[in-house]
Design an enzyme around this catalytic site. Structure first.
Site, PDB file in Angstrom:
ATOM      1  N   VAL A 141     -13.933 -54.942  25.310  1.00 40.96           N
ATOM      2  CA  VAL A 141     -14.078 -56.464  25.911  1.00 40.96           C
ATOM      3  C   VAL A 141     -13.320 -56.445  27.009  1.00 40.96           C
ATOM      4  O   VAL A 141     -12.149 -56.644  27.180  1.00 40.96           O
ATOM      5  CB  VAL A 141     -13.985 -57.290  24.783  1.00 40.96           C
ATOM      6  CG1 VAL A 141     -14.334 -58.761  25.522  1.00 40.96           C
ATOM      7  CG2 VAL A 141     -14.663 -57.430  23.540  1.00 40.96           C
ATOM      8  N   LYS A 154     -19.807 -57.184  22.385  1.00 39.69           N
ATOM      9  CA  LYS A 154     -18.661 -57.660  22.835  1.00 39.69           C
ATOM     10  C   LYS A 154     -18.251 -59.024  22.270  1.00 39.69           C
ATOM     11  O   LYS A 154     -17.051 -59.326  21.861  1.00 39.69           O
ATOM     12  CB  LYS A 154     -18.630 -57.749  24.557  1.00 39.69           C
ATOM     13  CG  LYS A 154     -18.345 -56.323  24.982  1.00 39.69           C
ATOM     14  CD  LYS A 154     -18.786 -56.659  26.641  1.00 39.69           C
ATOM     15  CE  LYS A 154     -18.598 -55.346  27.305  1.00 39.69           C
ATOM     16  NZ  LYS A 154     -18.741 -55.362  28.774  1.00 39.69           N
ATOM     17  N   GLY A 169     -20.558 -47.305  39.094  1.00 43.47           N
ATOM     18  CA  GLY A 169     -19.971 -47.145  37.680  1.00 43.47           C
ATOM     19  C   GLY A 169     -19.916 -48.095  36.764  1.00 43.47           C
ATOM     20  O   GLY A 169     -19.053 -48.510  35.841  1.00 43.47           O
ATOM     21  N   GLY A 214     -16.100 -51.235  35.700  1.00 40.86           N
ATOM     22  CA  GLY A 214     -15.316 -50.222  36.932  1.00 40.86           C
ATOM     23  C   GLY A 214     -14.571 -49.282  36.176  1.00 40.86           C
ATOM     24  O   GLY A 214     -13.790 -49.421  35.269  1.00 40.86           O
ATOM     25  N   LYS A 226     -17.789 -49.234  22.319  1.00 34.95           N
ATOM     26  CA  LYS A 226     -17.665 -50.574  21.505  1.00 34.95           C
ATOM     27  C   LYS A 226     -18.330 -50.280  20.188  1.00 34.95           C
ATOM     28  O   LYS A 226     -18.562 -51.407  19.278  1.00 34.95           O
ATOM     29  CB  LYS A 226     -18.461 -51.513  22.310  1.00 34.95           C
ATOM     30  CG  LYS A 226     -17.727 -51.929  23.596  1.00 34.95           C
ATOM     31  CD  LYS A 226     -18.364 -52.809  24.293  1.00 34.95           C
ATOM     32  CE  LYS A 226     -19.437 -52.153  25.096  1.00 34.95           C
ATOM     33  NZ  LYS A 226     -18.713 -51.503  26.411  1.00 34.95           N
ATOM     34  N   ALA A 231     -13.042 -54.489  30.041  1.00 36.57           N
ATOM     35  CA  ALA A 231     -12.311 -53.532  30.648  1.00 36.57           C
ATOM     36  C   ALA A 231     -10.892 -53.574  30.476  1.00 36.57           C
ATOM     37  O   ALA A 231     -10.065 -53.423  29.533  1.00 36.57           O
ATOM     38  CB  ALA A 231     -12.735 -53.375  32.005  1.00 36.57           C
TER      39      ALA A 231
END
Length: 815
Positions: free
Chosen positions: A609, A682, A664, A797, A579, A611
């Protein structure tokens, strides 16, 4: 009667010659054959080198001569039984002694005339044809040898003599009318003038020899035996997916051979074309392969393009000036100058305004041409009517060839569009009135990319090859590679996308494979790679210059984010989950977007933003369709949502943050998530994508973290501080309980202002029931006023982030 010609690789050594003898023996059962052979592979080059060294006074020519002698003696010993070797070996030695005498003469005189050069170069074919003729007699008793110099007569233009067809055809016809042998072996390339002086037909002239004989005898076929399965749709050494061409016309074959298809010497076709004698190109090492059939016969064709070829080492010379407009004879003067200097013009194009004329010649002729042209037009140059000629070196001509191209519209546009999309700059264009050939001059460094791109577009059922350079192979990177490996077959069959990972890098190692890294063993291969070096990685990517290149950044590294500009400027797409670049200074963000448009290099960051959620894409579509975003409310941190959904009386804040890292969900440095900077980045990206200008420091960040926690310098110290401030976090949790609310870290934008912070969310709010690691975004726009546009789903994730990156890559493949 058939004429068979075997090239240098086919007769490179005794092992290969045995294959040639098998082919000849098999074909000789059915009809009479004339066999024309080249010199052993590389021998002509060695003869040329030896003669130049001798003329330069370099005695190492003797070592080259020894190598040549050994090569031929070894072959003869392996091909001929011992009892018959003695006289044949003596004959070879006599030929070599004659060659040595000539080289000694060059050494003593210190010069090498064109006439002497032709005589020296002729020894390659003389030696090979003699050995092959004698070896053939072991299988076919009714076979013989004939010296081509007695049958093919030329002028005294040494190096590339002009054939006297009237005399040669008569001599060839007379000899073979009376000859009763089943097979006759002849040396290619060499000939003789009418007064008996050795001449040669030009490099590649063995093909020409065979064609001359075939034409003179009205042979049924001319077979050219080489080391490939015919003419290919492109050079298979450059374009791995190139395919053999089954049928092709004489004209198409001439165009392709002129433009560098080295399997066939360009002048070969003329002697057989007038007699309508088909040419069959076959592979000595795969005689069962179909090969390429060249004739005047029209074949049903679905693809108007037959092949793509190129010529290397081109210089473009441009003559321009107002003094050429309306002045007759300018072109004539230009070409006369070049003709007098014996310079071959390969490419011509002229503007309709007559203001300029552009020609392509070999690099080796550039200096002579430049001096001669400037001298010829020196008066006009002095009067400023014409500019001194402009010389551009290190270029290449690529050509699209096909007999039926004239019947299909849009091929030129398709060709140039394909090149343009891969940032291949075209310096000049030419297309003949026959429309059988469309030629373009490009930079030499782009030739591999250009040929592969064009071949992919015209011959590979629109299968698009994506070449990925991946930096960062942690949790997300590992999942990304796993997904590519799993979906590779599906992508190729269903989406016509061939995805290859060319490079991988982590913080320690990097590994490159131009043919694509085996994803079954990528971890092992990466460990065998060279030490990671960001600048070297970038240099390698640029050097490879592959079509449809994509740099995939799966790091959270600021220095990596600063490399995007270099990639975009080279037409290399960038896909990133990092990002930092898009949340950097607004001017830098806008510059990257501008470079993406300017160099036609996609810059995609959907995973910045949410995922794998289509949040950024949705904003882009809203804005593009004319809608206006007025307000954004969002929970944008899957990691923080996971943490506050699992933080309760049973699980301490410290333990939940630890677990989020194990799963994660957090960045490698969890402070990035917990400080709120990640969420601020984000919402900033969403604001910018909505069309607003804002900097990161304009966003109010209401941190819930104690300053002592954020000031730690290591993860270990950070987690210790979380334990030390456990009561702080418990107090926040209890306050939420007392208000019958849930804790959510919320980002908001409205009226040009933005903030991020921990909020107490009541039961009637859309964010209240947000579970696990989910994200949610509410867009209030001109169209979505009362009920906002809502996007909700897993926002953290490794797997979902990898899938978002994967989706961006596929999006590029579908452009």
């Amino acid at each position: 009667m058939k004429v068979l010609k075997f090239g240098g690789t086919s007769v490179a050594n005794a092992q290969n010659i045995k294959l040639v003898l098998d082919i000849i023996s098999h074909k000789a059962k059915d009809e009479k054959l004339i066999v024309v052979v080249s010199a052993f592979s590389k021998v002509t080059d060695l003869l040329q080198l030896a003669s130049k060294k001798a003329a330069a006074g370099d005695e190492s020519f003797k070592e080259i001569l020894t190598d040549i002698e050994k090569k031929h003696l070894d072959a003869l010993k392996e091909l001929i039984p011992v009892p018959e070797q003695s006289s044949l070996l003596s004959h070879i030695k006599r030929i070599v002694n004659h060659l040595e005498t000539l080289l000694d003469g060059c050494f003593l005189l210190g010069e090498l005339s064109p006439r002497t050069s032709d005589t020296i170069l002729s020894f390659g074919e003389l030696l090979s044809s003699y050995i092959i003729a004698e070896a053939l007699k072991q299988n076919i008793k009714n076979s013989s040898y004939k010296d081509s110099r007695e049958l093919i007569k030329t002028n005294n233009h040494f190096g590339k003599a002009d054939v006297n067809f009237e005399v040669s055809n008569h001599l060839i016809a007379d000899f073979f009318t009376s000859n009763e042998n089943q097979v006759v072996v002849m040396p290619g390339f060499i000939a003789a003038s009418l007064d008996g002086i050795n001449t040669t037909l030009g490099r590649g002239g063995s093909d020409y020899t065979a064609a001359i004989v075939a034409g003179a005898l009205h042979a049924t076929d001319l077979e050219i035996w080489t080391d490939v399965n015919g003419m290919f749709t492109a050079n298979p050494k450059i374009v791995k997916q190139a395919q053999p061409i089954a049928f092709i016309s004489y004209q198409e074959a001439m165009e392709l051979s002129h433009f560098g298809a080295k399997v066939l010497y360009p002048p070969t076709i003329q002697p057989v074309l007038t007699k309508n004698i088909p040419i069959l190109i076959k592979n000595t090492f795969e005689p069962q392969a179909e090969g390429t059939y060249i004739s005047s016969q029209e074949m049903a064709q679905t693809n108007p393009v037959k092949g793509i070829s190129h010529i290397d080492n081109i210089t473009l010379i441009t003559l321009e000036g107002s003094g050429m407009i309306g002045v007759t004879g300018s072109s004539k003067r230009l070409f006369e100058v070049l003709s007098h200097k014996n310079i071959n013009v390969i490419f011509i194009t002229q503007a309709s305004s007559e203001h300029s004329i552009c020609i392509g010649i070999q690099n080796s002729d550039a200096a002579i041409a430049q001096e001669a042209i400037n001298k010829a037009f020196e008066i006009e140059i002095f009067q400023n009517k014409i500019e001194p000629c402009i010389v551009e070196k290190n270029l290449c001509i690529i050509a699209l060839v096909g007999e039926n191209m004239k019947n299909h519209q849009g091929l030129s546009g398709r060709m140039f569009s394909t090149l343009g999309k891969n940032n291949v700059n075209i310096r000049a264009i030419a297309q003949g009135a026959s429309e059988r050939n469309i030629s373009a001059v490009i930079n030499e460094r782009d030739v591999k990319k250009a040929l592969n791109t064009l071949h992919e577009n015209f011959f590979e059922e629109n299968t698009k090859q994506l070449n990925l350079f991946v930096m960062g192979v942690g949790n997300v990177g590992e999942k990304f590679i796993e997904q590519i490996h799993q979906q590779k077959k599906f992508l190729k069959e269903s989406l016509k996308i061939n995805m290859r990972v060319i490079a991988l890098s982590n913080s320690r190692k990097m590994y490159f494979d131009e043919d694509g890294i085996s994803l079954k063993e990528w971890q092992f291969l990466l460990e065998t790679g060279e030490p990671a070096d960001k600048e070297q990685f970038i240099s390698n990517v640029k050097q490879l210059n592959l079509r449809n290149s994509i740099f995939v950044d799966i790091t959270a590294n600021e220095s990596v984010s600063k490399t995007y500009e270099q990639f975009l400027k080279r037409n290399i797409a960038v896909v990133t989950c990092n990002k930092i670049a898009c949340a950097s200074e607004y001017d830098n963000y806008k510059k990257l977007k501008k470079l993406s448009r300017q160099f036609n290099a996609p810059f995609l960051f959907e995973t910045n933003v949410g995922a794998g959620l289509p949040i950024i894409d949705t904003v882009k579509n809203l804005v593009a369709s004319g809608d206006k975003v007025n307000k954004i409310q969002a929970v944008l941190s899957g990691s923080l949502n996971f943490i506050f959904n699992n933080f309760d009386e049973k699980n301490t804040f410290h333990d939940v943050v630890k677990e989020a890292g194990v799963q994660g969900f957090t960045e490698p440095d969890p402070k990035i998530d917990l400080s709120g900077i990640d969420v601020a980045r984000k919402i900033l990206i969403l604001i910018r994508e909505s069309g607003y200008k804002m900097e990161i420091d304009e966003i109010t960040n209401e941190s819930f973290m104690p300053a002592e926690c954020l000031d730690t310098t290591s993860n270990e110290a950070f987690f210790e501080s979380l334990e030390a401030h456990a009561s702080h976090f418990e107090a926040i949790y209890k306050e939420a309980l007392s208000k019958e609310s849930r804790l959510k870290y919320v980002a908001q934008f409205e009226n040009g202002k933005a903030n991020v912070g921990l909020r107490f969310i009541p039961k009637d709010h859309p964010f209240y029931n947000l579970e696990g690691k989910d994200n949610i975004v509410l867009f209030f726009t001109d169209r979505y006023v009362d009920q906002p546009l809502l996007i909700k789903g897993a926002g953290a994730g490794a797997a979902v982030t990898a899938s978002g990156i994967f989706a961006d890559v596929i999006r590029i493949g579908n452009i």
